[in-house]
Design a protein around this motif. Structure first.
Motif, PDB file in Angstrom:
ATOM      1  N   SER A 157      -1.442  20.387  24.630  1.00  0.00           N
ATOM      2  CA  SER A 157      -1.920  19.006  24.557  1.00  0.00           C
ATOM      3  C   SER A 157      -1.880  18.543  23.099  1.00  0.00           C
ATOM      4  CB  SER A 157      -3.377  18.927  25.013  1.00  0.00           C
ATOM      5  OG  SER A 157      -3.472  19.073  26.382  1.00  0.00           O
ATOM      6  N   ALA A 158      -2.246  17.296  22.907  1.00  0.00           N
ATOM      7  CA  ALA A 158      -2.476  16.778  21.563  1.00  0.00           C
ATOM      8  C   ALA A 158      -3.840  17.288  21.094  1.00  0.00           C
ATOM      9  CB  ALA A 158      -2.479  15.257  21.609  1.00  0.00           C
ATOM     10  N   LYS A 195     -10.087  11.619  20.346  1.00  0.00           N
ATOM     11  CA  LYS A 195      -8.876  12.429  20.522  1.00  0.00           C
ATOM     12  C   LYS A 195      -7.706  11.773  19.782  1.00  0.00           C
ATOM     13  CE  LYS A 195      -9.738  13.858  25.290  1.00  0.00           C
ATOM     14  NZ  LYS A 195      -9.109  13.907  26.599  1.00  0.00           N
ATOM     15  N   THR A 226      -4.807  11.369  20.908  1.00  0.00           N
ATOM     16  CA  THR A 226      -4.122  10.455  21.848  1.00  0.00           C
ATOM     17  C   THR A 226      -4.786   9.072  21.836  1.00  0.00           C
ATOM     18  OG1 THR A 226      -3.573  12.347  23.233  1.00  0.00           O
ATOM     19  CG2 THR A 226      -3.331  10.169  24.235  1.00  0.00           C
ATOM     20  N   GLU A 233       1.180  15.183  21.452  1.00  0.00           N
ATOM     21  CA  GLU A 233       1.707  16.425  22.030  1.00  0.00           C
ATOM     22  C   GLU A 233       2.960  16.856  21.269  1.00  0.00           C
ATOM     23  OE1 GLU A 233       0.006  14.344  23.803  1.00  0.00           O
ATOM     24  OE2 GLU A 233      -1.240  15.612  25.072  1.00  0.00           O
ATOM     25  N   TYR A 274       2.321  16.133  28.810  1.00  0.00           N
ATOM     26  CA  TYR A 274       1.931  14.725  28.926  1.00  0.00           C
ATOM     27  C   TYR A 274       3.065  13.713  28.954  1.00  0.00           C
ATOM     28  CZ  TYR A 274      -0.897  10.515  27.716  1.00  0.00           C
ATOM     29  OH  TYR A 274      -1.495   9.282  27.656  1.00  0.00           O
ATOM     30  N   GLY A 292      -4.710  13.019  30.593  1.00  0.00           N
ATOM     31  CA  GLY A 292      -4.939  14.421  30.960  1.00  0.00           C
ATOM     32  C   GLY A 292      -3.685  15.056  31.541  1.00  0.00           C
ATOM     33  N   GLY A 293      -2.540  14.378  31.352  1.00  0.00           N
ATOM     34  CA  GLY A 293      -1.320  14.756  32.056  1.00  0.00           C
ATOM     35  C   GLY A 293      -0.644  16.037  31.590  1.00  0.00           C
ATOM     36  N   SER A 294      -1.145  16.699  30.548  1.00  0.00           N
ATOM     37  CA  SER A 294      -0.525  17.972  30.181  1.00  0.00           C
ATOM     38  C   SER A 294      -0.686  18.996  31.299  1.00  0.00           C
ATOM     39  CB  SER A 294      -1.134  18.526  28.891  1.00  0.00           C
ATOM     40  OG  SER A 294      -0.906  17.615  27.848  1.00  0.00           O
TER      41      SER A 294
HETATM   42  N1  ASP Z   1      -3.387  14.056  25.292  1.00  0.00           N
HETATM   43  C1  ASP Z   1      -3.384  13.450  26.582  1.00  0.00           C
HETATM   44  C2  ASP Z   1      -4.759  12.840  26.870  1.00  0.00           C
HETATM   45  O1  ASP Z   1      -5.647  12.894  26.028  1.00  0.00           O
HETATM   46  C3  ASP Z   1      -2.959  14.370  27.665  1.00  0.00           C
HETATM   47  C4  ASP Z   1      -3.706  15.682  27.763  1.00  0.00           C
HETATM   48  O2  ASP Z   1      -4.468  16.073  26.874  1.00  0.00           O
HETATM   49  O3  ASP Z   1      -3.553  16.365  28.774  1.00  0.00           O
HETATM   50  O4  ASP Z   1      -4.949  12.278  27.923  1.00  0.00           O
END
Ligand code: ASP
Length: 453
Positions: A39-40, A50, A52, A125, A187, A202-204
């Protein structure tokens, strides 16, 4: 089955150099860990946002945080993102000025509209994977960076919520191999037209699920910051235990707000290939976590209790509902037209209730009820707000007499009125609707009766 493991590390697991070193040790510990999805950087002590979110904020010129009532402008977000990656490189002790140069030039590029937001959002990411791959190599590991655009991770052009295209599986199968540790940013993917598009937030997890499917992994590990899935929310019941094994069906039923350790769409790919999922804690790698599997033996009744707060019940009375073909369909069509997701619809001869999230009714309740009145002409219609659904779950409950009786007695002893009862047709769960003000007491009572050893 390749026998290899796909390990996905979430934002908190890769939030800073200390966390990334933990990831490296985990990966180095088992040579089957050949596919690492990252993820990021997530929140940590240095930043309560975050990466992102900062990237969304840069792309929208500050609107992203403004909409959340936060006063962080685009320039501040830019400084934090660049600062975060710069600190990572310094703290990891790698040579990465070229990476920072690329980042700075991409974050000041002039891409238009929707494509701009997705492109910026994907950079967390993208650059984290670049840095992690370089760090692994600097530590003597055989690692290679596998970017979604290079391995054919194809997605639809629904920007902001892209879906993985079926050709992705074959593409990944061809381009990934276990001769090195593959570092793959999660992601995002690439559209057929060559634009970058992000999956849902949350797509990772989804990337990890697709990779696991494509390489026919023996296990999909989801590394996060909790020891696994708890029987009940440990913030309410601190003695709650981590559930060692759950079936896919059970974890779906246990899902509730606050229970979101995992993106459920990601499970579908693993379920289709019978790949177990292991939820693990990067900060406590000794803990075995929760394993999610297709089938399991059970020697208990309930394994956990799901909880949904702030539920509303739209109640409708009309003579002869039970004999009116298509009434429920008409009713649910109205909810669909208003974009309201419905959870349950207990019904009887002359009445029916539709259970929804209270927040989904905001600004729509009056219109919705007017439409129901116009189209279905009920004798009575009312919305009951401030309910909580408590849902004991477990494959062992099926065919076990007395579980519902014990649960109902536990609430009775607390003088809690049960306003809704609905048993899932698979008999793996049932739902009690009670007033929100009794939610914690009700949960404790059910926990003590059904789960406490
Ligand atoms: N970085 C993206 C988010 O914060 C995807 C992930 O973390 O899965 O949604």
């Amino acid at each position: 089955m390749s026998g290899m493991i796909v390990s996905k590390f979430g934002g908190s697991s890769v939030a800073n150099a200390g966390q990334i070193e933990k990831v490296r040790r985990i990966v180095a510990e088992d040579e089957k860990r050949r596919y690492v999805v990252v993820s990021a950087p997530g929140k940590d002590a240095s930043d309560s946002e975050k990466v992102t979110d900062h990237l969304f904020n840069i792309a929208t010129d500050g609107d992203h945080f403004k909409a959340k009532g936060k006063s962080i402008d685009a320039k501040q977000s830019y400084d934090r993102v660049v600062g975060k990656f710069r600190t990572l490189i310094t703290d990891l002790g790698i040579d990465g000025e070229d990476i920072i140069d690329d980042l700075e030039s991409e974050l000041t590029s002039n891409i238009s509209d929707k494509k701009r937001i997705d492109f910026f959002a994907s950079r967390g990411e993208h650059y984290n994977a670049k840095i992690i791959a370089r760090y692994f190599k600097a530590k003597g590991m055989i690692a290679k960076l596998m970017l979604p655009e290079d391995i054919g991770f194809l997605v639809s052009d629904r920007f902001g919520n892209a879906k993985v295209l079926p050709a992705t599986h074959a593409n990944l199968g061809l381009s990934l191999s276990d001769d090195a540790i593959n570092i793959i940013p999660g992601y995002y993917g690439i559209t057929l037209k060559g634009d970058l598009a992000v999956l849902s937030r949350g797509g990772s997890d989804l990337t990890g699920g697709e990779v696991a499917y494509a390489v026919e992994a023996s296990l999909y590990e989801n590394w996060t910051d909790t020891d696994g899935v708890y029987q009940v929310d440990p913030r309410i019941i601190p003695e709650a235990q981590v559930i060692p094994v759950l079936t896919y069906k059970e974890i779906r039923l246990l899902s509730s707000r606050g229970f979101n350790v995992f993106h459920f769409d990601a499970m579908i790919s693993c379920k289709n290939r019978n790949i177990p999922i292991n939820i693990r804690n990067t900060n406590n790698p000794q803990a075995p976590g929760t394993m999610i599997v297709t089938t399991r033996e059970s020697d208990e009744t309930a394994v956990g209790i799901g909880r949904m707060d702030d539920i509303a019940c739209v109640y409708i009375e009309k003579d002869m509902i039970g004999e009116t073909i298509g009434f429920t369909k008409e009713l649910l069509d109205i909810f669909r037209d208003y974009g309201i997701n419905t959870h349950h619809y207990p019904s009887d001869k002359d009445d029916i209730a539709v259970i929804v999230d209270q927040k989904d009714l905001q600004g729509k309740a009056a219109d919705l009820t007017n439409t129901i009145r116009k189209r279905l002409n009920p004798n009575f219609l009312d919305i009951n707000y401030d309910l909580c659904l408590l849902s004991p779950v477990g494959i062992g409950m099926k065919n076990t007499p007395g579980v519902l009786a014990r649960a109902a007695t536990a609430l009775y002893k607390e003088n809690i009125n049960i306003e809704i009862v609905d048993q899932g047709p698979s008999q793996l769960s049932f739902h009690f609707g009670i007033h929100q003000r009794y939610a914690d007491t009700g949960l404790k009572a059910l926990y003590t009766t059904l789960l406490k050893q």
